[in-house]
Design a protein around this motif. Structure first.
Motif, PDB file in Angstrom:
ATOM      1  N   MET A   1       0.830  -1.174   0.000  1.00 56.81           N
ATOM      2  CA  MET A   1       0.000   0.000   0.000  1.00 56.81           C
ATOM      3  C   MET A   1       0.880   1.245   0.000  1.00 56.81           C
ATOM      4  N   THR A   2       0.410   2.238  -0.705  1.00 56.60           N
ATOM      5  CA  THR A   2       1.102   3.526  -0.706  1.00 56.60           C
ATOM      6  C   THR A   2       0.077   4.624  -0.554  1.00 56.60           C
ATOM      7  N   GLN A   8      -5.751  12.274  -5.587  1.00 58.63           N
ATOM      8  CA  GLN A   8      -6.477  11.035  -5.865  1.00 58.63           C
ATOM      9  C   GLN A   8      -7.530  10.761  -4.795  1.00 58.63           C
ATOM     10  N   ALA A   9      -7.178  11.003  -3.544  1.00 57.99           N
ATOM     11  CA  ALA A   9      -8.141  10.748  -2.467  1.00 57.99           C
ATOM     12  C   ALA A   9      -9.402  11.583  -2.665  1.00 57.99           C
ATOM     13  N   ILE A  29      -6.518   4.882  -0.295  1.00 56.28           N
ATOM     14  CA  ILE A  29      -7.290   6.033   0.166  1.00 56.28           C
ATOM     15  C   ILE A  29      -7.450   5.982   1.682  1.00 56.28           C
ATOM     16  N   ARG A  30      -7.744   4.795   2.213  1.00 61.51           N
ATOM     17  CA  ARG A  30      -7.890   4.632   3.663  1.00 61.51           C
ATOM     18  C   ARG A  30      -6.589   5.039   4.375  1.00 61.51           C
ATOM     19  N   CYS A  39      -8.143  15.817   4.303  1.00 62.39           N
ATOM     20  CA  CYS A  39      -8.948  14.857   3.531  1.00 62.39           C
ATOM     21  C   CYS A  39      -9.888  14.074   4.437  1.00 62.39           C
ATOM     22  N   ARG A  40      -9.434  13.776   5.657  1.00 61.76           N
ATOM     23  CA  ARG A  40     -10.275  13.069   6.615  1.00 61.76           C
ATOM     24  C   ARG A  40     -11.507  13.911   6.955  1.00 61.76           C
TER      25      ARG A  40
END
Length: 81
Positions: A1-2, A8-9, A29-30, A39-40
């Motif tokens: 994962m990156t 993108q998110a 995304i997570r 973003c959260r």
């Protein structure tokens, strides 16, 4: 994962919230949301709005209100015929 990054998110946020992205993208995304407060917060707002709309769509108008609206629509249609 990156970490996928903010662009993108944010671009894929709605699809992510509806579980419409592949597992790899969802994981990226997570992970991004875990580390990015901005973003959260956007995800929380989107989730809150989505939940409110879904609840509103489940509500139904009382039967007497439906009948009143239909009667007025018929009256307007009759006057324009």
């Amino acid at each position: 994962m990156t970490d996928c990054g903010c662009d993108q998110a944010k671009r894929d946020l709605e699809e992510y919230l509806r579980n419409e992205v592949c597992q790899a993208n969802a994981a990226d995304i997570r992970e991004h949301l875990e580390h990015c407060a901005s973003c959260r917060e956007e995800a929380l707002l989107a989730r809150t709005l989505t939940d409110a709309v879904q609840r509103a769509c489940k509500e139904t108008a009382p039967e007497d209100l439906k009948l009143q609206v239909l009667a007025k629509l018929r009256a307007v249609q009759a006057s324009h015929s």
